[in-house]
Design a protein around this motif. Structure first.
Motif, PDB file in Angstrom:
ATOM      1  N   PHE A 160       0.837  -1.210   0.000  1.00  0.00           N
ATOM      2  CA  PHE A 160       0.000   0.000   0.000  1.00  0.00           C
ATOM      3  C   PHE A 160       0.869   1.256   0.000  1.00  0.00           C
ATOM      4  O   PHE A 160       0.417   2.336   0.340  1.00  0.00           O
ATOM      5  CB  PHE A 160      -0.987  -0.029   1.176  1.00  0.00           C
ATOM      6  CG  PHE A 160      -2.239  -0.774   0.829  1.00  0.00           C
ATOM      7  CD1 PHE A 160      -2.242  -2.160   0.726  1.00  0.00           C
ATOM      8  CD2 PHE A 160      -3.416  -0.091   0.535  1.00  0.00           C
ATOM      9  CE1 PHE A 160      -3.383  -2.849   0.343  1.00  0.00           C
ATOM     10  CE2 PHE A 160      -4.560  -0.774   0.154  1.00  0.00           C
ATOM     11  CZ  PHE A 160      -4.545  -2.156   0.070  1.00  0.00           C
ATOM     12  N   ASP A 212      -8.321   5.076  -2.341  1.00  0.00           N
ATOM     13  CA  ASP A 212      -8.319   4.635  -0.931  1.00  0.00           C
ATOM     14  C   ASP A 212      -8.611   5.800   0.019  1.00  0.00           C
ATOM     15  O   ASP A 212      -8.792   5.589   1.214  1.00  0.00           O
ATOM     16  CB  ASP A 212      -6.954   4.023  -0.550  1.00  0.00           C
ATOM     17  CG  ASP A 212      -6.686   2.716  -1.271  1.00  0.00           C
ATOM     18  OD1 ASP A 212      -7.657   2.094  -1.738  1.00  0.00           O
ATOM     19  OD2 ASP A 212      -5.500   2.330  -1.376  1.00  0.00           O
ATOM     20  N   HIS A 236     -14.271   3.598   2.836  1.00  0.00           N
ATOM     21  CA  HIS A 236     -14.586   2.288   2.279  1.00  0.00           C
ATOM     22  C   HIS A 236     -14.349   1.187   3.306  1.00  0.00           C
ATOM     23  O   HIS A 236     -13.754   1.413   4.367  1.00  0.00           O
ATOM     24  CB  HIS A 236     -13.748   2.003   1.021  1.00  0.00           C
ATOM     25  CG  HIS A 236     -12.267   1.894   1.277  1.00  0.00           C
ATOM     26  ND1 HIS A 236     -11.463   2.983   1.517  1.00  0.00           N
ATOM     27  CD2 HIS A 236     -11.452   0.816   1.333  1.00  0.00           C
ATOM     28  CE1 HIS A 236     -10.213   2.583   1.708  1.00  0.00           C
ATOM     29  NE2 HIS A 236     -10.184   1.260   1.614  1.00  0.00           N
ATOM     30  N   ASP A 246     -12.653  -2.666   3.237  1.00  0.00           N
ATOM     31  CA  ASP A 246     -11.797  -3.446   2.326  1.00  0.00           C
ATOM     32  C   ASP A 246     -12.528  -4.664   1.776  1.00  0.00           C
ATOM     33  O   ASP A 246     -13.206  -5.388   2.517  1.00  0.00           O
ATOM     34  CB  ASP A 246     -10.519  -3.901   3.048  1.00  0.00           C
ATOM     35  CG  ASP A 246      -9.597  -2.724   3.332  1.00  0.00           C
ATOM     36  OD1 ASP A 246      -9.613  -1.744   2.547  1.00  0.00           O
ATOM     37  OD2 ASP A 246      -8.863  -2.779   4.336  1.00  0.00           O
ATOM     38  N   LEU A 268      -2.522  -3.343   8.957  1.00  0.00           N
ATOM     39  CA  LEU A 268      -1.652  -2.429   8.219  1.00  0.00           C
ATOM     40  C   LEU A 268      -0.454  -2.067   9.100  1.00  0.00           C
ATOM     41  O   LEU A 268      -0.621  -1.624  10.242  1.00  0.00           O
ATOM     42  CB  LEU A 268      -2.433  -1.169   7.825  1.00  0.00           C
ATOM     43  CG  LEU A 268      -1.808  -0.262   6.776  1.00  0.00           C
ATOM     44  CD1 LEU A 268      -1.690  -0.971   5.414  1.00  0.00           C
ATOM     45  CD2 LEU A 268      -2.649   1.020   6.597  1.00  0.00           C
ATOM     46  N   THR A 302      -4.666   7.503   8.854  1.00  0.00           N
ATOM     47  CA  THR A 302      -5.792   6.683   8.423  1.00  0.00           C
ATOM     48  C   THR A 302      -6.944   6.983   9.382  1.00  0.00           C
ATOM     49  O   THR A 302      -6.751   6.962  10.603  1.00  0.00           O
ATOM     50  CB  THR A 302      -5.450   5.181   8.461  1.00  0.00           C
ATOM     51  OG1 THR A 302      -4.267   4.962   7.678  1.00  0.00           O
ATOM     52  CG2 THR A 302      -6.579   4.342   7.870  1.00  0.00           C
ATOM     53  N   TRP A 355      -8.118  -3.488  11.802  1.00  0.00           N
ATOM     54  CA  TRP A 355      -9.515  -3.048  11.857  1.00  0.00           C
ATOM     55  C   TRP A 355     -10.429  -4.145  11.343  1.00  0.00           C
ATOM     56  O   TRP A 355     -10.040  -4.972  10.527  1.00  0.00           O
ATOM     57  CB  TRP A 355      -9.727  -1.741  11.111  1.00  0.00           C
ATOM     58  CG  TRP A 355      -9.412  -1.731   9.649  1.00  0.00           C
ATOM     59  CD1 TRP A 355     -10.260  -2.041   8.636  1.00  0.00           C
ATOM     60  CD2 TRP A 355      -8.173  -1.350   9.028  1.00  0.00           C
ATOM     61  NE1 TRP A 355      -9.630  -1.873   7.424  1.00  0.00           N
ATOM     62  CE2 TRP A 355      -8.346  -1.438   7.635  1.00  0.00           C
ATOM     63  CE3 TRP A 355      -6.929  -0.922   9.508  1.00  0.00           C
ATOM     64  CZ2 TRP A 355      -7.338  -1.146   6.725  1.00  0.00           C
ATOM     65  CZ3 TRP A 355      -5.915  -0.625   8.600  1.00  0.00           C
ATOM     66  CH2 TRP A 355      -6.133  -0.737   7.240  1.00  0.00           C
ATOM     67  N   HIS A 364     -12.951   3.015   6.636  1.00  0.00           N
ATOM     68  CA  HIS A 364     -11.723   3.773   6.841  1.00  0.00           C
ATOM     69  C   HIS A 364     -11.364   4.522   5.560  1.00  0.00           C
ATOM     70  O   HIS A 364     -11.922   4.226   4.486  1.00  0.00           O
ATOM     71  CB  HIS A 364     -10.561   2.844   7.240  1.00  0.00           C
ATOM     72  CG  HIS A 364     -10.243   1.829   6.194  1.00  0.00           C
ATOM     73  ND1 HIS A 364     -10.985   0.687   6.018  1.00  0.00           N
ATOM     74  CD2 HIS A 364      -9.290   1.785   5.230  1.00  0.00           C
ATOM     75  CE1 HIS A 364     -10.510  -0.014   5.023  1.00  0.00           C
ATOM     76  NE2 HIS A 364      -9.472   0.637   4.506  1.00  0.00           N
ATOM     77  N   ALA A 393      -7.657   6.631   3.806  1.00  0.00           N
ATOM     78  CA  ALA A 393      -6.304   7.191   3.937  1.00  0.00           C
ATOM     79  C   ALA A 393      -6.403   8.704   3.742  1.00  0.00           C
ATOM     80  O   ALA A 393      -7.312   9.185   3.063  1.00  0.00           O
ATOM     81  CB  ALA A 393      -5.394   6.581   2.876  1.00  0.00           C
ATOM     82  N   ARG A 411       5.738   6.875   1.629  1.00  0.00           N
ATOM     83  CA  ARG A 411       4.827   6.290   2.622  1.00  0.00           C
ATOM     84  C   ARG A 411       4.805   4.796   2.333  1.00  0.00           C
ATOM     85  O   ARG A 411       4.258   4.360   1.328  1.00  0.00           O
ATOM     86  CB  ARG A 411       3.423   6.869   2.507  1.00  0.00           C
ATOM     87  CG  ARG A 411       2.459   6.299   3.571  1.00  0.00           C
ATOM     88  CD  ARG A 411       1.080   6.905   3.425  1.00  0.00           C
ATOM     89  NE  ARG A 411       0.218   6.650   4.566  1.00  0.00           N
ATOM     90  CZ  ARG A 411      -0.862   5.860   4.543  1.00  0.00           C
ATOM     91  NH1 ARG A 411      -1.197   5.235   3.424  1.00  0.00           N
ATOM     92  NH2 ARG A 411      -1.605   5.698   5.628  1.00  0.00           N
ATOM     93  N   VAL A 429       3.497   1.506   3.702  1.00  0.00           N
ATOM     94  CA  VAL A 429       2.616   0.763   4.608  1.00  0.00           C
ATOM     95  C   VAL A 429       2.236  -0.538   3.898  1.00  0.00           C
ATOM     96  O   VAL A 429       2.055  -0.552   2.681  1.00  0.00           O
ATOM     97  CB  VAL A 429       1.360   1.576   5.013  1.00  0.00           C
ATOM     98  CG1 VAL A 429       1.718   2.732   5.917  1.00  0.00           C
ATOM     99  CG2 VAL A 429       0.595   2.090   3.793  1.00  0.00           C
ATOM    100  N   ARG A 485      -0.021  -4.271   3.920  1.00  0.00           N
ATOM    101  CA  ARG A 485      -1.266  -4.810   4.476  1.00  0.00           C
ATOM    102  C   ARG A 485      -1.410  -6.305   4.260  1.00  0.00           C
ATOM    103  O   ARG A 485      -1.201  -6.797   3.146  1.00  0.00           O
ATOM    104  CB  ARG A 485      -2.465  -4.099   3.850  1.00  0.00           C
ATOM    105  CG  ARG A 485      -3.737  -4.242   4.691  1.00  0.00           C
ATOM    106  CD  ARG A 485      -4.920  -3.598   4.034  1.00  0.00           C
ATOM    107  NE  ARG A 485      -5.559  -4.517   3.114  1.00  0.00           N
ATOM    108  CZ  ARG A 485      -6.451  -4.147   2.203  1.00  0.00           C
ATOM    109  NH1 ARG A 485      -6.790  -2.875   2.079  1.00  0.00           N
ATOM    110  NH2 ARG A 485      -6.996  -5.046   1.413  1.00  0.00           N
TER     111      ARG A 485
HETATM  112  C1  SIN Z   1      -6.506   0.839   3.000  1.00  0.00           C
HETATM  113  O1  SIN Z   1      -7.379   1.493   2.427  1.00  0.00           O
HETATM  114  O2  SIN Z   1      -6.667  -0.355   3.264  1.00  0.00           O
HETATM  115  C2  SIN Z   1      -5.200   1.489   3.399  1.00  0.00           C
HETATM  116  C3  SIN Z   1      -5.422   2.720   4.205  1.00  0.00           C
HETATM  117  C4  SIN Z   1      -4.183   3.582   4.257  1.00  0.00           C
HETATM  118  O3  SIN Z   1      -3.330   3.471   3.362  1.00  0.00           O
HETATM  119  O4  SIN Z   1      -4.095   4.403   5.173  1.00  0.00           O
END
Ligand code: SIN
Length: 294
Positions: free
Chosen positions: A89, A112, A116, A118, A131, A143, A258, A265, A267, A276, A278, A280
């Motif tokens: 991500f 994102d 939404h 997931d 994440l 987030t 989550w 959630h 971003a 960045r 991250v 998942r």
């Molecule tokens: C996501 O939408 O699963 C990732 C959220 C993020 O990148 O903060």
């Protein structure tokens, strides 16, 4: 020291300390995390310097990894920096360089930033998402989470009755169209064909009802598209009022989990010239919402 939860918000989300997620967990630890998830829906574990393998192993201790029978991204597996079982991500391309602002993967990623849940575009949507924050930009990039149980509880009785049996159609095409990204190949359009999801879900353990909203929702069965989209937009606006929302400000080595069944959630913006990173892992759901016993 045992697992401890410190609430981060009046209705949901907690910080979880007293556990080392790089090691194999005992059944009591797994049960305590699941109980924490059922109560808080979002758990933040600070100071967890996980490798990809450790993140995958930890996720597997909670259940099955989501299988990718239908694609969830236009970034092909072969274009990913990461191995299987973990999704990239980040804003990095395969070579580890920051991707261009003209890259269609970047355009797709921008989606994102819409509220939404997931995998709501899959017939059996995801249970948990995990994440891990590896590199965090100097500004922005939070987030945000919204509690769909509290939002459901706060609806008026007339709206609750109206939505009880509604079925929505979800597709990645709907969320990407919403930001003007329509440049999908015929193969992607087939892969992203809509799936049916109930609008009201019932949690299998707590029995609490929640709104199953997502930017991927673009139609309601039996409704005209304009009426459905306006209604979903109104519901989302209501369900993401400040009193239902908690914003997570990332620190390196945070792991945030989550529950996609009970939260949405999104971003938040950051300087795309900064990295960045991250990563998942996603825990598979066990039942199609359409088969939910109410
Ligand atoms: C996501 O939408 O699963 C990732 C959220 C993020 O990148 O903060």
């Amino acid at each position: 020291m045992s697992l401890t939860f410190r609430p981060l918000h009046p209705v949901f989300a907690a910080e979880s300390t007293g556990i080392d997620l790089t090691r194999a967990l005992c059944p009591d630890d797994v049960a305590a995390i699941e109980a924490g998830m059922d109560q808080y829906a979002v758990l933040v574990f600070p100071g967890q310097p996980l490798t990809d393998e450790q993140q995958i192993d930890f996720t597997r201790q909670l259940g099955e990894l989501e299988g990718y029978n239908t694609p969830g991204h236009i970034r092909k597996r072969t274009d990913s920096r990461l191995g299987s079982g973990i999704a990239d991500f980040s804003n990095l391309d395969k070579s580890g360089a920051i991707m261009s602002g003209q890259d269609r993967v970047w355009f797709f990623k921008l989606g994102d930033r819409l509220w939404h849940s997931d995998s709501s575009f899959r017939p059996v949507p995801a249970k948990y998402s995990l994440l891990s924050g590896r590199v965090i930009p100097s500004w922005g990039a939070n987030t945000e989470f919204a509690d769909m149980r509290a939002a459901y509880d706060a609806l008026d009785d007339r709206t609750k009755a109206e939505i009880e049996d509604l079925v929505c159609e979800h597709s990645l095409m709907f969320s990407r169209e919403a930001i003007g990204f329509t440049d999908l190949t015929p193969e992607e359009r087939v892969a992203f064909r809509p799936v049916r999801q109930r609008l009201v879900r019932t949690h299998p353990v707590t029995g609490r009802k929640s709104l199953f909203l997502s930017a991927h929702a673009g139609a309601i069965e039996g409704w005209t598209i304009p009426e459905a989209r306006m209604f979903l937009r109104d519901l989302t606006e209501f369900a993401t009022k400040d009193r239902f929302v908690c914003s997570h400000e990332w620190r390196v080595n945070d792991l945030v989990i989550w529950d996609n069944r009970t939260t949405m959630h999104r971003a938040r913006r950051f300087d795309r010239n900064e990295v960045r990173d991250v990563r998942r892992t996603t825990l598979a759901g066990d039942v199609a919402t359409i088969e939910q016993v109410t």
